[in-house]
Design a protein around this motif. Structure first.
Motif, mmCIF file in Angstrom:
data_model
loop_
_atom_site.group_PDB
_atom_site.id
_atom_site.type_symbol
_atom_site.label_atom_id
_atom_site.label_comp_id
_atom_site.label_asym_id
_atom_site.label_seq_id
_atom_site.Cartn_x
_atom_site.Cartn_y
_atom_site.Cartn_z
ATOM 1 N N SER A 1 0.726 -1.166 0.027
ATOM 2 C CA SER A 1 -0.154 -0.064 -0.074
ATOM 3 C C SER A 1 0.737 1.263 -0.075
ATOM 4 C CB SER A 1 -0.957 0.137 1.105
ATOM 5 O OG SER A 1 -0.228 -0.419 2.063
ATOM 6 N N HIS A 2 2.076 1.461 0.787
ATOM 7 C CA HIS A 2 2.614 2.533 0.581
ATOM 8 C C HIS A 2 4.123 2.371 1.011
ATOM 9 C CE1 HIS A 2 -0.815 3.100 3.316
ATOM 10 N NE2 HIS A 2 -0.225 2.547 4.047
ATOM 11 N N ILE B 1 -4.900 1.477 17.181
ATOM 12 C CA ILE B 1 -3.739 1.336 17.345
ATOM 13 C C ILE B 1 -3.428 0.269 18.116
ATOM 14 C CG2 ILE B 1 -1.276 2.347 17.228
ATOM 15 C CD1 ILE B 1 -2.538 4.981 16.556
ATOM 16 N N LYS B 2 -2.476 -0.884 17.615
ATOM 17 C CA LYS B 2 -2.335 -1.933 18.444
ATOM 18 C C LYS B 2 -0.831 -1.823 18.676
ATOM 19 C CE LYS B 2 -5.920 -5.018 17.603
ATOM 20 N NZ LYS B 2 -6.319 -6.353 16.839
ATOM 21 N N ILE B 3 -0.317 -2.097 20.090
ATOM 22 C CA ILE B 3 1.122 -1.775 20.435
ATOM 23 C C ILE B 3 1.432 -2.998 21.465
ATOM 24 C CG2 ILE B 3 2.705 -0.493 21.904
ATOM 25 C CD1 ILE B 3 1.353 1.993 20.543
ATOM 26 N N GLN B 4 2.602 -3.516 21.236
ATOM 27 C CA GLN B 4 3.100 -4.597 22.032
ATOM 28 C C GLN B 4 3.621 -4.114 23.636
ATOM 29 O OE1 GLN B 4 4.078 -8.125 21.589
ATOM 30 N NE2 GLN B 4 2.821 -8.032 19.774
ATOM 31 N N ASP C 1 0.903 2.997 11.686
ATOM 32 C CA ASP C 1 0.971 3.455 9.984
ATOM 33 C C ASP C 1 0.415 4.767 10.047
ATOM 34 O OD1 ASP C 1 0.544 3.283 7.447
ATOM 35 O OD2 ASP C 1 -1.466 2.205 7.655
ATOM 36 N N PHE C 2 1.419 5.771 10.092
ATOM 37 C CA PHE C 2 1.319 6.795 10.019
ATOM 38 C C PHE C 2 1.500 7.351 8.631
ATOM 39 C CE2 PHE C 2 2.453 7.474 14.718
ATOM 40 C CZ PHE C 2 1.106 7.234 15.151
ATOM 41 N N TYR C 3 0.659 7.692 7.723
ATOM 42 C CA TYR C 3 0.694 7.961 6.181
ATOM 43 C C TYR C 3 0.433 9.280 5.673
ATOM 44 C CZ TYR C 3 -0.488 6.820 1.489
ATOM 45 O OH TYR C 3 -0.660 6.896 0.046
ATOM 46 N N ASN C 4 1.431 9.697 4.953
ATOM 47 C CA ASN C 4 0.718 10.900 4.228
ATOM 48 C C ASN C 4 0.331 10.641 2.845
ATOM 49 O OD1 ASN C 4 0.755 13.399 3.115
ATOM 50 N ND2 ASN C 4 2.791 14.114 3.505
ATOM 51 N N LYS D 1 6.277 3.497 9.819
ATOM 52 C CA LYS D 1 5.654 2.192 10.111
ATOM 53 C C LYS D 1 6.462 1.647 11.552
ATOM 54 C CE LYS D 1 3.183 0.140 6.815
ATOM 55 N NZ LYS D 1 2.283 -0.501 7.232
ATOM 56 N N LYS D 2 7.519 1.854 11.809
ATOM 57 C CA LYS D 2 8.246 1.566 13.090
ATOM 58 C C LYS D 2 8.866 2.755 14.016
ATOM 59 C CE LYS D 2 9.351 -3.492 12.732
ATOM 60 N NZ LYS D 2 10.897 -4.135 12.567
#
Lengths: 179, 163
Positions: free
Chosen positions: A42-43, A81-84, A93-96, A136-137
């Motif tokens: 996707s990106h 948002i899922k975090i460990q 997934d911070f997408y521009n 992403k990370k």
């Protein structure tokens, strides 16, 4: 007679060899396709771009980019948002969106509601993300314990001009699930 | 040679297998009392959306009304939920420069906002995939409280929530 049997056996062996060789080649091609296909089409992925807004920042963008007249900015949002748990590294997934191409960088801040201070605290701030790219990370400022947190992703667009002018912005309320 | 190729094929299959999902098996034989079988097919879609906000609004002596748009698209939210977009002004709908200011107002779909600096502009219910609003920014450029020369600014924050 013995010779004929020997020839037949040799023929069968050759057929088996060709069959296995073809099977091997097909599987090899499949492996190459699998390696070359990224899991997320996707990106593009980035950890932000190579400059941070500040007094020493230089802008190498062309004058064509700054001449854009677009007055709207597109922002992509999530509900969850899922975090460990107990890990500082998190996947987001911070997408521009590509729609902002040549017009706006986006800067993302993840803010978690902290019950002890009765306010939101920022646990991640991105650098400026180019249109069509995403973060992403990320490395959080601290680890989170298991639970469901109220959170906000604050998105601040910056014009792709020399001054990196700030525009109107957006707060995306999200649920952060730490598991 | 045959053994070597078989070994290589096995190794390659190990690489390939994780790419494909394997369905859970349910074996039905002649002796089974219930000869019907069931499979479950699962797919999950994350809640997501795209919001398009007005980035800048610039008034001039000639332009005292600016028409902008606010839009949400590709909305995917859970059944029973509602996505709302709210707008908040940093300076209570005043463009400020120090302690000087110029008032302006925001009309949403030609309606004036309530007497607050915050208001729901778009509401999208589950099952709908988009929503929009026309925003009219209007100022009379009343300079009575504009104390200084220079730029007067305000910032709008558009808050998106799913409840």
């Amino acid at each position: 007679m013995n010779c004929k049997c020997e020839t037949e056996r040799e023929g069968k062996r050759k057929k088996w060899f060709i069959f296995l060789l073809l099977l091997f080649l097909i599987l090899l091609i499949l492996v190459i396709i699998r390696i070359k296909t990224p899991d997320n089409l996707s990106h593009n992925i980035t950890n932000g771009i190579g400059f941070i807004l500040g007094p020493n920042t230089t802008d190498n963008s062309s004058s064509d980019d700054t001449a854009a007249e677009q007055e709207n900015v597109a922002i992509f949002g999530h509900g969850v948002i899922k975090i460990q748990a107990d890990e500082k590294e998190a996947e987001v997934d911070f997408y521009n969106p590509k729609e902002n191409k040549g017009k706006y960088y986006l800067k993302f801040e993840l803010k978690i509601y902290n019950d002890s201070i009765k306010n939101y605290e920022t646990i991640y701030t991105s650098t400026l993300v180019e249109p069509g790219k995403c973060v992403k990370k990320v490395m959080l400022t601290h680890k989170l314990k298991k639970g469901i947190y109220r959170a906000v992703v604050h998105v601040q667009p910056y014009k792709m001009d020399e001054d990196k002018t700030l525009t109107n912005n957006a707060d995306m309320r999200v649920k952060v699930i730490v598991e | 040679m045959k053994r070597l190729i078989s070994f290589l094929v096995c190794i390659l299959m190990i690489f390939i297998l994780p790419k494909y999902a394997v369905a859970e098996e349910e074996i039905i034989t002649q002796d089974s009392t219930d000869k019907s079988g069931q499979i479950s097919i699962d797919y999950s879609i994350d809640e997501s959306y795209t919001v398009i906000i007005p980035a800048n609004v610039t008034f001039t002596d000639e332009t005292t009304t600016v028409v902008g748009g606010l839009q949400v698209s590709d909305v995917m939210i859970k059944e029973g939920k509602t996505l709302k977009v709210n707008v908040t002004s940093l300076n209570n709908f005043k463009m400020i420069n120090g302690d000087g200011y110029i008032n302006y107002s925001l009309l949403v779909n030609s309606n004036e906002l309530p007497e607050t600096n915050s208001c729901d502009v778009i509401v999208v219910h589950a099952g709908e995939h988009s929503g929009w609003a026309v925003l009219n920014f209007v100022t009379e450029l009343d300079k009575e409280n504009a104390l200084y020369a220079g730029a007067y600014n305000d910032t709008l924050t558009f808050t998106v929530s799913i409840d």
